[in-house]
Design a protein around this motif. Structure first.
Motif, short mmCIF file in Angstrom:
data_model
loop_
_atom_site.label_atom_id
_atom_site.label_comp_id
_atom_site.label_asym_id
_atom_site.label_seq_id
_atom_site.Cartn_x
_atom_site.Cartn_y
_atom_site.Cartn_z
N ASP A 20 125.79 -18.97 26.60
CA ASP A 20 125.98 -17.54 26.34
C ASP A 20 124.71 -16.93 25.75
OD1 ASP A 20 126.76 -14.99 25.48
OD2 ASP A 20 128.73 -15.69 24.84
N LYS A 21 124.17 -15.91 26.41
CA LYS A 21 122.91 -15.32 25.96
C LYS A 21 123.04 -14.60 24.62
CE LYS A 21 123.31 -10.93 28.50
NZ LYS A 21 122.66 -10.06 29.53
N THR A 22 124.26 -14.31 24.19
CA THR A 22 124.45 -13.64 22.90
C THR A 22 124.48 -14.62 21.72
OG1 THR A 22 126.87 -13.68 23.00
CG2 THR A 22 125.76 -11.83 24.06
N THR A 23 124.47 -15.93 21.99
CA THR A 23 124.48 -16.92 20.92
C THR A 23 123.12 -16.91 20.21
OG1 THR A 23 126.05 -18.33 22.10
CG2 THR A 23 124.74 -19.38 20.37
N ASP A 24 123.12 -16.66 18.90
CA ASP A 24 121.86 -16.56 18.17
C ASP A 24 121.28 -17.94 17.86
OD1 ASP A 24 123.31 -17.54 15.96
OD2 ASP A 24 123.64 -15.55 15.14
N SER A 25 120.03 -17.98 17.40
CA SER A 25 119.34 -19.26 17.19
C SER A 25 120.04 -20.17 16.18
CB SER A 25 117.89 -19.00 16.75
OG SER A 25 117.12 -18.54 17.83
N PRO A 26 120.47 -19.68 15.01
CA PRO A 26 121.16 -20.59 14.08
C PRO A 26 122.41 -21.22 14.69
CG PRO A 26 120.51 -18.59 12.94
CD PRO A 26 120.27 -18.35 14.40
N THR A 27 123.19 -20.42 15.42
CA THR A 27 124.40 -20.96 16.07
C THR A 27 124.02 -21.91 17.19
OG1 THR A 27 125.55 -18.89 15.57
CG2 THR A 27 126.56 -20.35 17.19
N PHE A 28 122.98 -21.56 17.93
CA PHE A 28 122.51 -22.43 19.02
C PHE A 28 122.09 -23.78 18.47
CE2 PHE A 28 119.73 -24.08 22.27
CZ PHE A 28 120.23 -23.58 23.46
N ARG A 29 121.35 -23.79 17.35
CA ARG A 29 120.91 -25.07 16.75
C ARG A 29 122.10 -25.90 16.31
NH1 ARG A 29 116.86 -21.77 14.48
NH2 ARG A 29 118.01 -21.57 12.52
N ARG A 30 123.10 -25.26 15.71
CA ARG A 30 124.28 -26.00 15.25
C ARG A 30 125.05 -26.59 16.42
NH1 ARG A 30 129.33 -24.48 15.13
NH2 ARG A 30 128.85 -22.25 15.29
N LEU A 31 125.23 -25.81 17.46
CA LEU A 31 125.96 -26.29 18.63
C LEU A 31 125.22 -27.43 19.33
CD1 LEU A 31 127.09 -22.86 20.11
CD2 LEU A 31 128.62 -24.65 19.26
N ALA A 32 123.89 -27.28 19.44
CA ALA A 32 123.10 -28.35 20.07
C ALA A 32 123.21 -29.63 19.27
CB ALA A 32 121.64 -27.91 20.18
N LEU A 129 114.97 -37.83 23.87
CA LEU A 129 115.71 -36.59 23.70
C LEU A 129 114.92 -35.42 24.28
CD1 LEU A 129 116.78 -37.03 19.95
CD2 LEU A 129 117.93 -37.90 22.00
N ASP A 130 115.49 -34.73 25.24
CA ASP A 130 114.86 -33.56 25.85
C ASP A 130 115.99 -32.66 26.35
OD1 ASP A 130 112.93 -31.86 26.74
OD2 ASP A 130 112.31 -33.07 28.45
N PRO A 131 116.10 -31.44 25.86
CA PRO A 131 117.27 -30.61 26.19
C PRO A 131 117.47 -30.37 27.68
CG PRO A 131 116.08 -29.66 24.35
CD PRO A 131 115.23 -30.77 24.87
N MET A 132 116.36 -30.15 28.42
CA MET A 132 116.49 -29.73 29.80
C MET A 132 115.77 -30.69 30.74
SD MET A 132 118.12 -26.94 29.03
CE MET A 132 118.12 -25.82 30.40
N LEU A 133 116.48 -31.21 31.74
CA LEU A 133 115.85 -31.95 32.83
C LEU A 133 115.74 -30.98 34.00
CD1 LEU A 133 114.77 -34.38 34.34
CD2 LEU A 133 117.12 -35.14 34.71
N ALA A 134 114.59 -30.32 34.10
CA ALA A 134 114.39 -29.32 35.14
C ALA A 134 113.64 -29.93 36.32
CB ALA A 134 113.64 -28.11 34.55
N PRO A 199 122.72 -22.29 36.65
CA PRO A 199 122.69 -21.14 35.75
C PRO A 199 122.00 -21.41 34.41
CG PRO A 199 124.87 -22.09 35.76
CD PRO A 199 124.09 -22.82 36.81
N GLY A 200 121.94 -22.65 33.98
CA GLY A 200 121.16 -23.02 32.82
C GLY A 200 121.59 -22.37 31.52
N LEU A 201 120.64 -22.28 30.60
CA LEU A 201 120.89 -21.63 29.31
C LEU A 201 119.62 -20.97 28.76
CD1 LEU A 201 119.52 -23.88 27.27
CD2 LEU A 201 121.76 -24.95 27.42
N GLY A 202 118.63 -20.80 29.65
CA GLY A 202 117.37 -20.20 29.22
C GLY A 202 116.40 -21.25 28.72
N ASP A 203 115.38 -20.82 27.99
CA ASP A 203 114.39 -21.73 27.42
C ASP A 203 114.96 -22.33 26.13
OD1 ASP A 203 112.12 -22.52 25.58
OD2 ASP A 203 110.96 -21.99 27.39
N ALA A 204 115.24 -23.63 26.15
CA ALA A 204 115.89 -24.27 25.00
C ALA A 204 115.05 -24.18 23.74
CB ALA A 204 116.20 -25.73 25.33
N GLY A 205 113.73 -24.36 23.86
CA GLY A 205 112.86 -24.28 22.70
C GLY A 205 112.90 -22.91 22.05
#
Length: 213
Positions: A20-32, A129-134, A199-205
């Motif tokens: 979800d593009k509306t997920t902010d960075s702190p929430t994104f870090r916690r979910l990851a 560990l690497d979030p995205m295998l593109a 559809p991905g999730l954008g740039d993970a970094g």
């Protein structure tokens, strides 16, 4: 190479929130972080252990503990750092090495800019560990780097993977005798013309740490 796409409702739920593009960075870090811990259970099914005897308050019994040398966890900088704590939560005694790789956005080829790893990895199980295998370039280069130093078992953990990246890994590792496993939370449709997962999730970094001006 063995590919395992984790199939669990909690994994799917957390991955949906990450997308979800509306997920902010702190929430994104916690979910990851939470998602990596769930993936780590799958990734460590073949972690090496040795038998031991232990005395409980009631009696003596048999058990196991992690064998030596301890597993080595290798996050690929920078985005892989966002996965490290989730992995360490499951294996707190694992050693940690670092490999800095960045993708050239014009050639889509990986460039290594830093490494902090033992010179000799003989007999070591490594968890990358690497979030995205593109495109698969960075992960392939990282695996060959570890194999050249003696690693004899590698498991890569990603949040998402693209078919093109998996095909690249399979081709690059076809002649490698070291067992390699990919554990991912999702296998997406394709790469777009810029090399991003769809559809991905954008740039993970960027979503983990924000964009530095």
């Amino acid at each position: 190479m063995h590919v395992h796409v984790a199939d669990h409702p909690l994994i799917s739920h957390k991955l949906t929130l990450l997308r979800d593009k509306t997920t902010d960075s702190p929430t994104f870090r916690r979910l990851a972080d939470e998602l990596v811990t769930l993936l780590a259970y799958e990734a460590t099914r073949d972690v090496r252990v040795v038998p031991v005897e232990v005395t409980t308050p009631v009696a003596q019994t048999h058990g196991v503990r992690l064998s030596e040398p301890r597993p080595l966890v290798v996050p690929i900088l920078r985005a892989g750092l966002g996965m490290l704590e989730g992995m360490q939560r499951l294996i707190p005694t694992a050693e940690v090495g670092f490999l800095g790789m960045v993708r050239n956005e014009e050639t889509l080829h990986p460039v290594t800019y830093a490494e902090r790893l033992p010179d000799d990895l003989t007999g070591r199980q490594c968890y990358v560990l690497d979030p995205m295998l593109a495109t698969g370039g960075s992960l392939s280069a990282a695996m060959h780097f570890l194999i050249q130093r003696g690693a004899d078992h590698i498991v890569a953990i990603t949040l998402l993977a693209a078919p093109e990246g998996i095909a690249r890994l399979e081709a690059d590792l076809a002649s490698v005798e070291v067992p390699v496993t990919l554990v991912t939370a999702g296998l997406d449709e394709k790469l777009n013309e810029l090399g991003y997962i769809v559809p991905g999730l954008g740039d993970a970094g960027d979503r983990l740490y924000g964009v530095a001006d």
